[in-house]
Structures are given as C-alpha cells and as structure tokens.
Design a protein around this motif. Structure first.
Motif, short mmCIF file in Angstrom:
data_model
loop_
_atom_site.label_atom_id
_atom_site.label_comp_id
_atom_site.label_asym_id
_atom_site.label_seq_id
_atom_site.Cartn_x
_atom_site.Cartn_y
_atom_site.Cartn_z
N HIS A 1 11.03 21.01 78.56
CA HIS A 1 10.91 22.44 78.81
C HIS A 1 10.70 23.13 77.47
CE1 HIS A 1 12.08 26.56 80.01
NE2 HIS A 1 11.72 26.19 81.22
N GLU A 2 10.19 24.34 77.49
CA GLU A 2 10.04 25.12 76.26
C GLU A 2 11.38 25.27 75.55
OE1 GLU A 2 7.47 28.81 77.36
OE2 GLU A 2 8.18 27.85 79.21
N LEU A 3 12.46 25.38 76.31
CA LEU A 3 13.78 25.61 75.71
C LEU A 3 14.35 24.36 75.04
CD1 LEU A 3 15.34 27.74 78.58
CD2 LEU A 3 14.75 28.55 76.29
N ARG B 1 12.40 21.94 73.49
CA ARG B 1 11.39 21.34 72.61
C ARG B 1 12.01 20.87 71.30
NH1 ARG B 1 7.71 25.27 72.72
NH2 ARG B 1 6.63 24.30 74.49
N ARG C 1 10.75 36.07 84.21
CA ARG C 1 11.45 34.80 84.13
C ARG C 1 12.89 35.05 83.70
NH1 ARG C 1 7.79 30.81 80.60
NH2 ARG C 1 9.23 29.26 81.45
N ALA D 1 7.46 35.33 74.63
CA ALA D 1 6.20 35.09 75.34
C ALA D 1 6.03 36.21 76.37
CB ALA D 1 6.24 33.74 76.03
N ARG E 1 11.97 39.47 80.79
CA ARG E 1 12.69 38.20 80.67
C ARG E 1 14.18 38.48 80.51
NH1 ARG E 1 9.09 33.25 78.47
NH2 ARG E 1 7.26 33.79 79.68
N CYS F 1 18.14 36.87 80.04
CA CYS F 1 18.97 35.75 79.57
C CYS F 1 20.43 36.10 79.86
CB CYS F 1 18.75 35.53 78.09
SG CYS F 1 19.71 34.16 77.44
N TRP G 1 10.83 31.53 73.62
CA TRP G 1 10.66 31.68 75.06
C TRP G 1 10.70 33.15 75.46
CZ3 TRP G 1 13.90 33.55 78.94
CH2 TRP G 1 13.56 33.20 80.27
N ASN H 1 14.40 28.10 70.06
CA ASN H 1 13.53 27.89 71.22
C ASN H 1 13.67 29.03 72.22
OD1 ASN H 1 12.61 25.47 70.19
ND2 ASN H 1 13.89 24.19 71.49
N LEU H 2 14.90 29.53 72.38
CA LEU H 2 15.13 30.65 73.29
C LEU H 2 14.42 31.90 72.79
CD1 LEU H 2 16.53 32.03 75.67
CD2 LEU H 2 18.59 32.24 74.25
N THR I 1 16.68 27.71 84.72
CA THR I 1 15.70 28.76 84.48
C THR I 1 14.78 28.86 85.69
OG1 THR I 1 14.02 29.58 82.93
CG2 THR I 1 14.05 27.23 83.35
#
Length: 258
Positions: A160-162, A164, A223, A255, A111, A113, A252, A248-249, A216
């Motif tokens: 989105h998960e980010l 939430r 991802r 995961a 992942r 970022c 994310w 949240n990040l 994203t």
C-alpha cells in the motif's frame, strides 16, 4: 477559532486532519491540514512534550502542508478550505451533526486520518466508515516491545502507499479494527489476543487471531485511514518505522483527489 501554527518551520496541528482538494492549496501551492482540538484532545501538534505531536506536524510541514487547528465544532464552514482532517486522540464524542459534516467532507474529496486513544468518542464516525473497534486492547506474543505485551512491533504489512519501503512499526496499546468493506493495511501476528474475561492473561475463551490495526478505504470522492493507536505518531515514538510511516502518511494525505 482556527489557529495557524508557525515556528522556525511551519508546524502541523493534528487532530482534525483535512487534506487535499484543489481549493485547499493556497497561492504558494501549499495544502491545508486541519487538526481537530475540539474533542478533549490531550496530545497536541503545537506542543513539544513526549506525547505531543509536534514532530509529526513537522513531517507534514515538510510535505508542503500549512497547518491549522480548530477548537470549534466541526461544521461544513469550519472544514471549508481544508484538504486533510486529522482527528487524533479524541476524548469527547463527536456529535451526530459533526459526523455528518465530516462525512460530507470526505465524500467531496477530502482525506481523513483518525488515530484512536479510545473508541467511543469517534464510534459514530467509524460506523459511517464501516469500521468497528474492539472493546479491549490487543496483546501480542511476537515482537513484544520492552516485555510489555500491549506494546509490540507490527510486521505484517500489506502492499500500500502507506507501507512503501517499510518493514514494520510499533504500537503502544492499540485496538483491533474491523472493516468489512475496505483495505487492511497492517495486522498483528496470528497469535495476538484480546482479553475477553479481564483476567490480564491469555486463557481459554479469549479471542486469538490476527487483528487489523490500520485500515483504509474510500468514501465518495475522498479517502480515509484509521489507526488503532494514537501513540504511533507521538514525539517519543516517532522514529525508525514509525517515522517512515508518518512520511508515507504525509505523502498519502498530499495526493489531491480529482
């Protein structure tokens, strides 16, 4: 050389953000997040200044990350064992060879970022992610912070998960993102504008529309997420919505891709 950041609590170093493949967890079931510090970054996870990233690093540590930093070229070997890579505020360009290594990292399940201070240093990598950046910062008319149109609160959030549990977060001099293949997570109001003629005011001919500021997507098994501003997670701004976005990040990033 890689450096592991420790302190009263493990601190997360935040420039080359590699996250979660199964091999990235150690015997204590912690994940390894790698912060890139090899491209002229000025705001670092191991420092406590107002524009540094130590508070963000702590958020990641609370999400069971082991934090490491690197000042070396981003190669397959340097990225091995990391699950998440953070590239924040790069001032020196990634080489073509580094772009290829980072791309392989994501494709294998990592992942990534990216937080932008300026666009050119990561333009080659963004191209591989089908993402482009504006050539000037965004100005807003709505939700302006401290009477500065380049600083504003973003409230147009997509599920989105980010995002939430969020109502919004603040940007302090951000760039517009264009991604034709993947997901827009957050965007400005429709009245936002980019100063195309450089006169520092909104005039006919300027671009006026809603601009994406967080995108994203997927690449291979992995991802990525791109933020149009690197100030979002800096110490002095990491509060309220920005802090929730950071949490949240972290979730994310943690995961693990299968």
């Amino acid at each position: 050389m890689r450096t592991k950041l420790t302190g009263g609590a493990t601190i997360v170093a935040w420039c080359g953000f590699f996250l979660a493949v199964v091999q990235a967890a150690d015997a204590t079931n912690r994940l390894v997040a790698l912060f890139d510090e090899s491209h002229g970054q000025r705001f670092l996870a191991g420092r406590d200044g107002p524009l540094d990233l130590s508070r963000f690093a702590q958020v990641l540590a609370d999400q069971r990350f082991e934090i490491t930093t690197t000042g070396r070229e981003l190669t397959d070997q340097e990225l091995a064992g990391a699950g998440g890579l953070v590239i924040s505020g790069a001032f020196k360009p990634l080489t073509e060879r580094e772009v290829e290594a980072v791309t392989r990292f994501v494709e294998r399940g990592g992942r990534l970022c990216i937080m932008l201070h300026i666009g050119p240093p990561v333009a080659g990598l963004l191209h591989r992610l089908h993402t482009s950046i504006s050539n000037a910062v965004i100005f807003e008319q709505d939700n302006i912070v401290e009477n500065t149109p380049a600083n504003f609160r973003v409230t147009r959030l997509r599920p989105h998960e980010l995002t939430r549990g969020m109502k919004g977060f603040s940007i302090f001099g951000g760039w517009a993102l264009l991604n034709t293949r993947d997901t827009i997570v957050a965007e400005t109001s429709p009245g936002a504008w980019i100063d195309l003629n450089g006169d520092a005011k909104r005039t006919e001919g300027d671009a006026v529309q809603s601009f994406a500021v967080v995108v994203t997507g997927n690449l291979g098994r992995g991802r990525f997420v791109v933020f149009g501003d690197d100030a979002i997670f800096q110490n002095q701004f990491l509060k309220e919505g920005n802090l929730l976005l950071a949490k949240n990040l972290a979730a994310w990033l943690s995961a693990i891709s299968s």
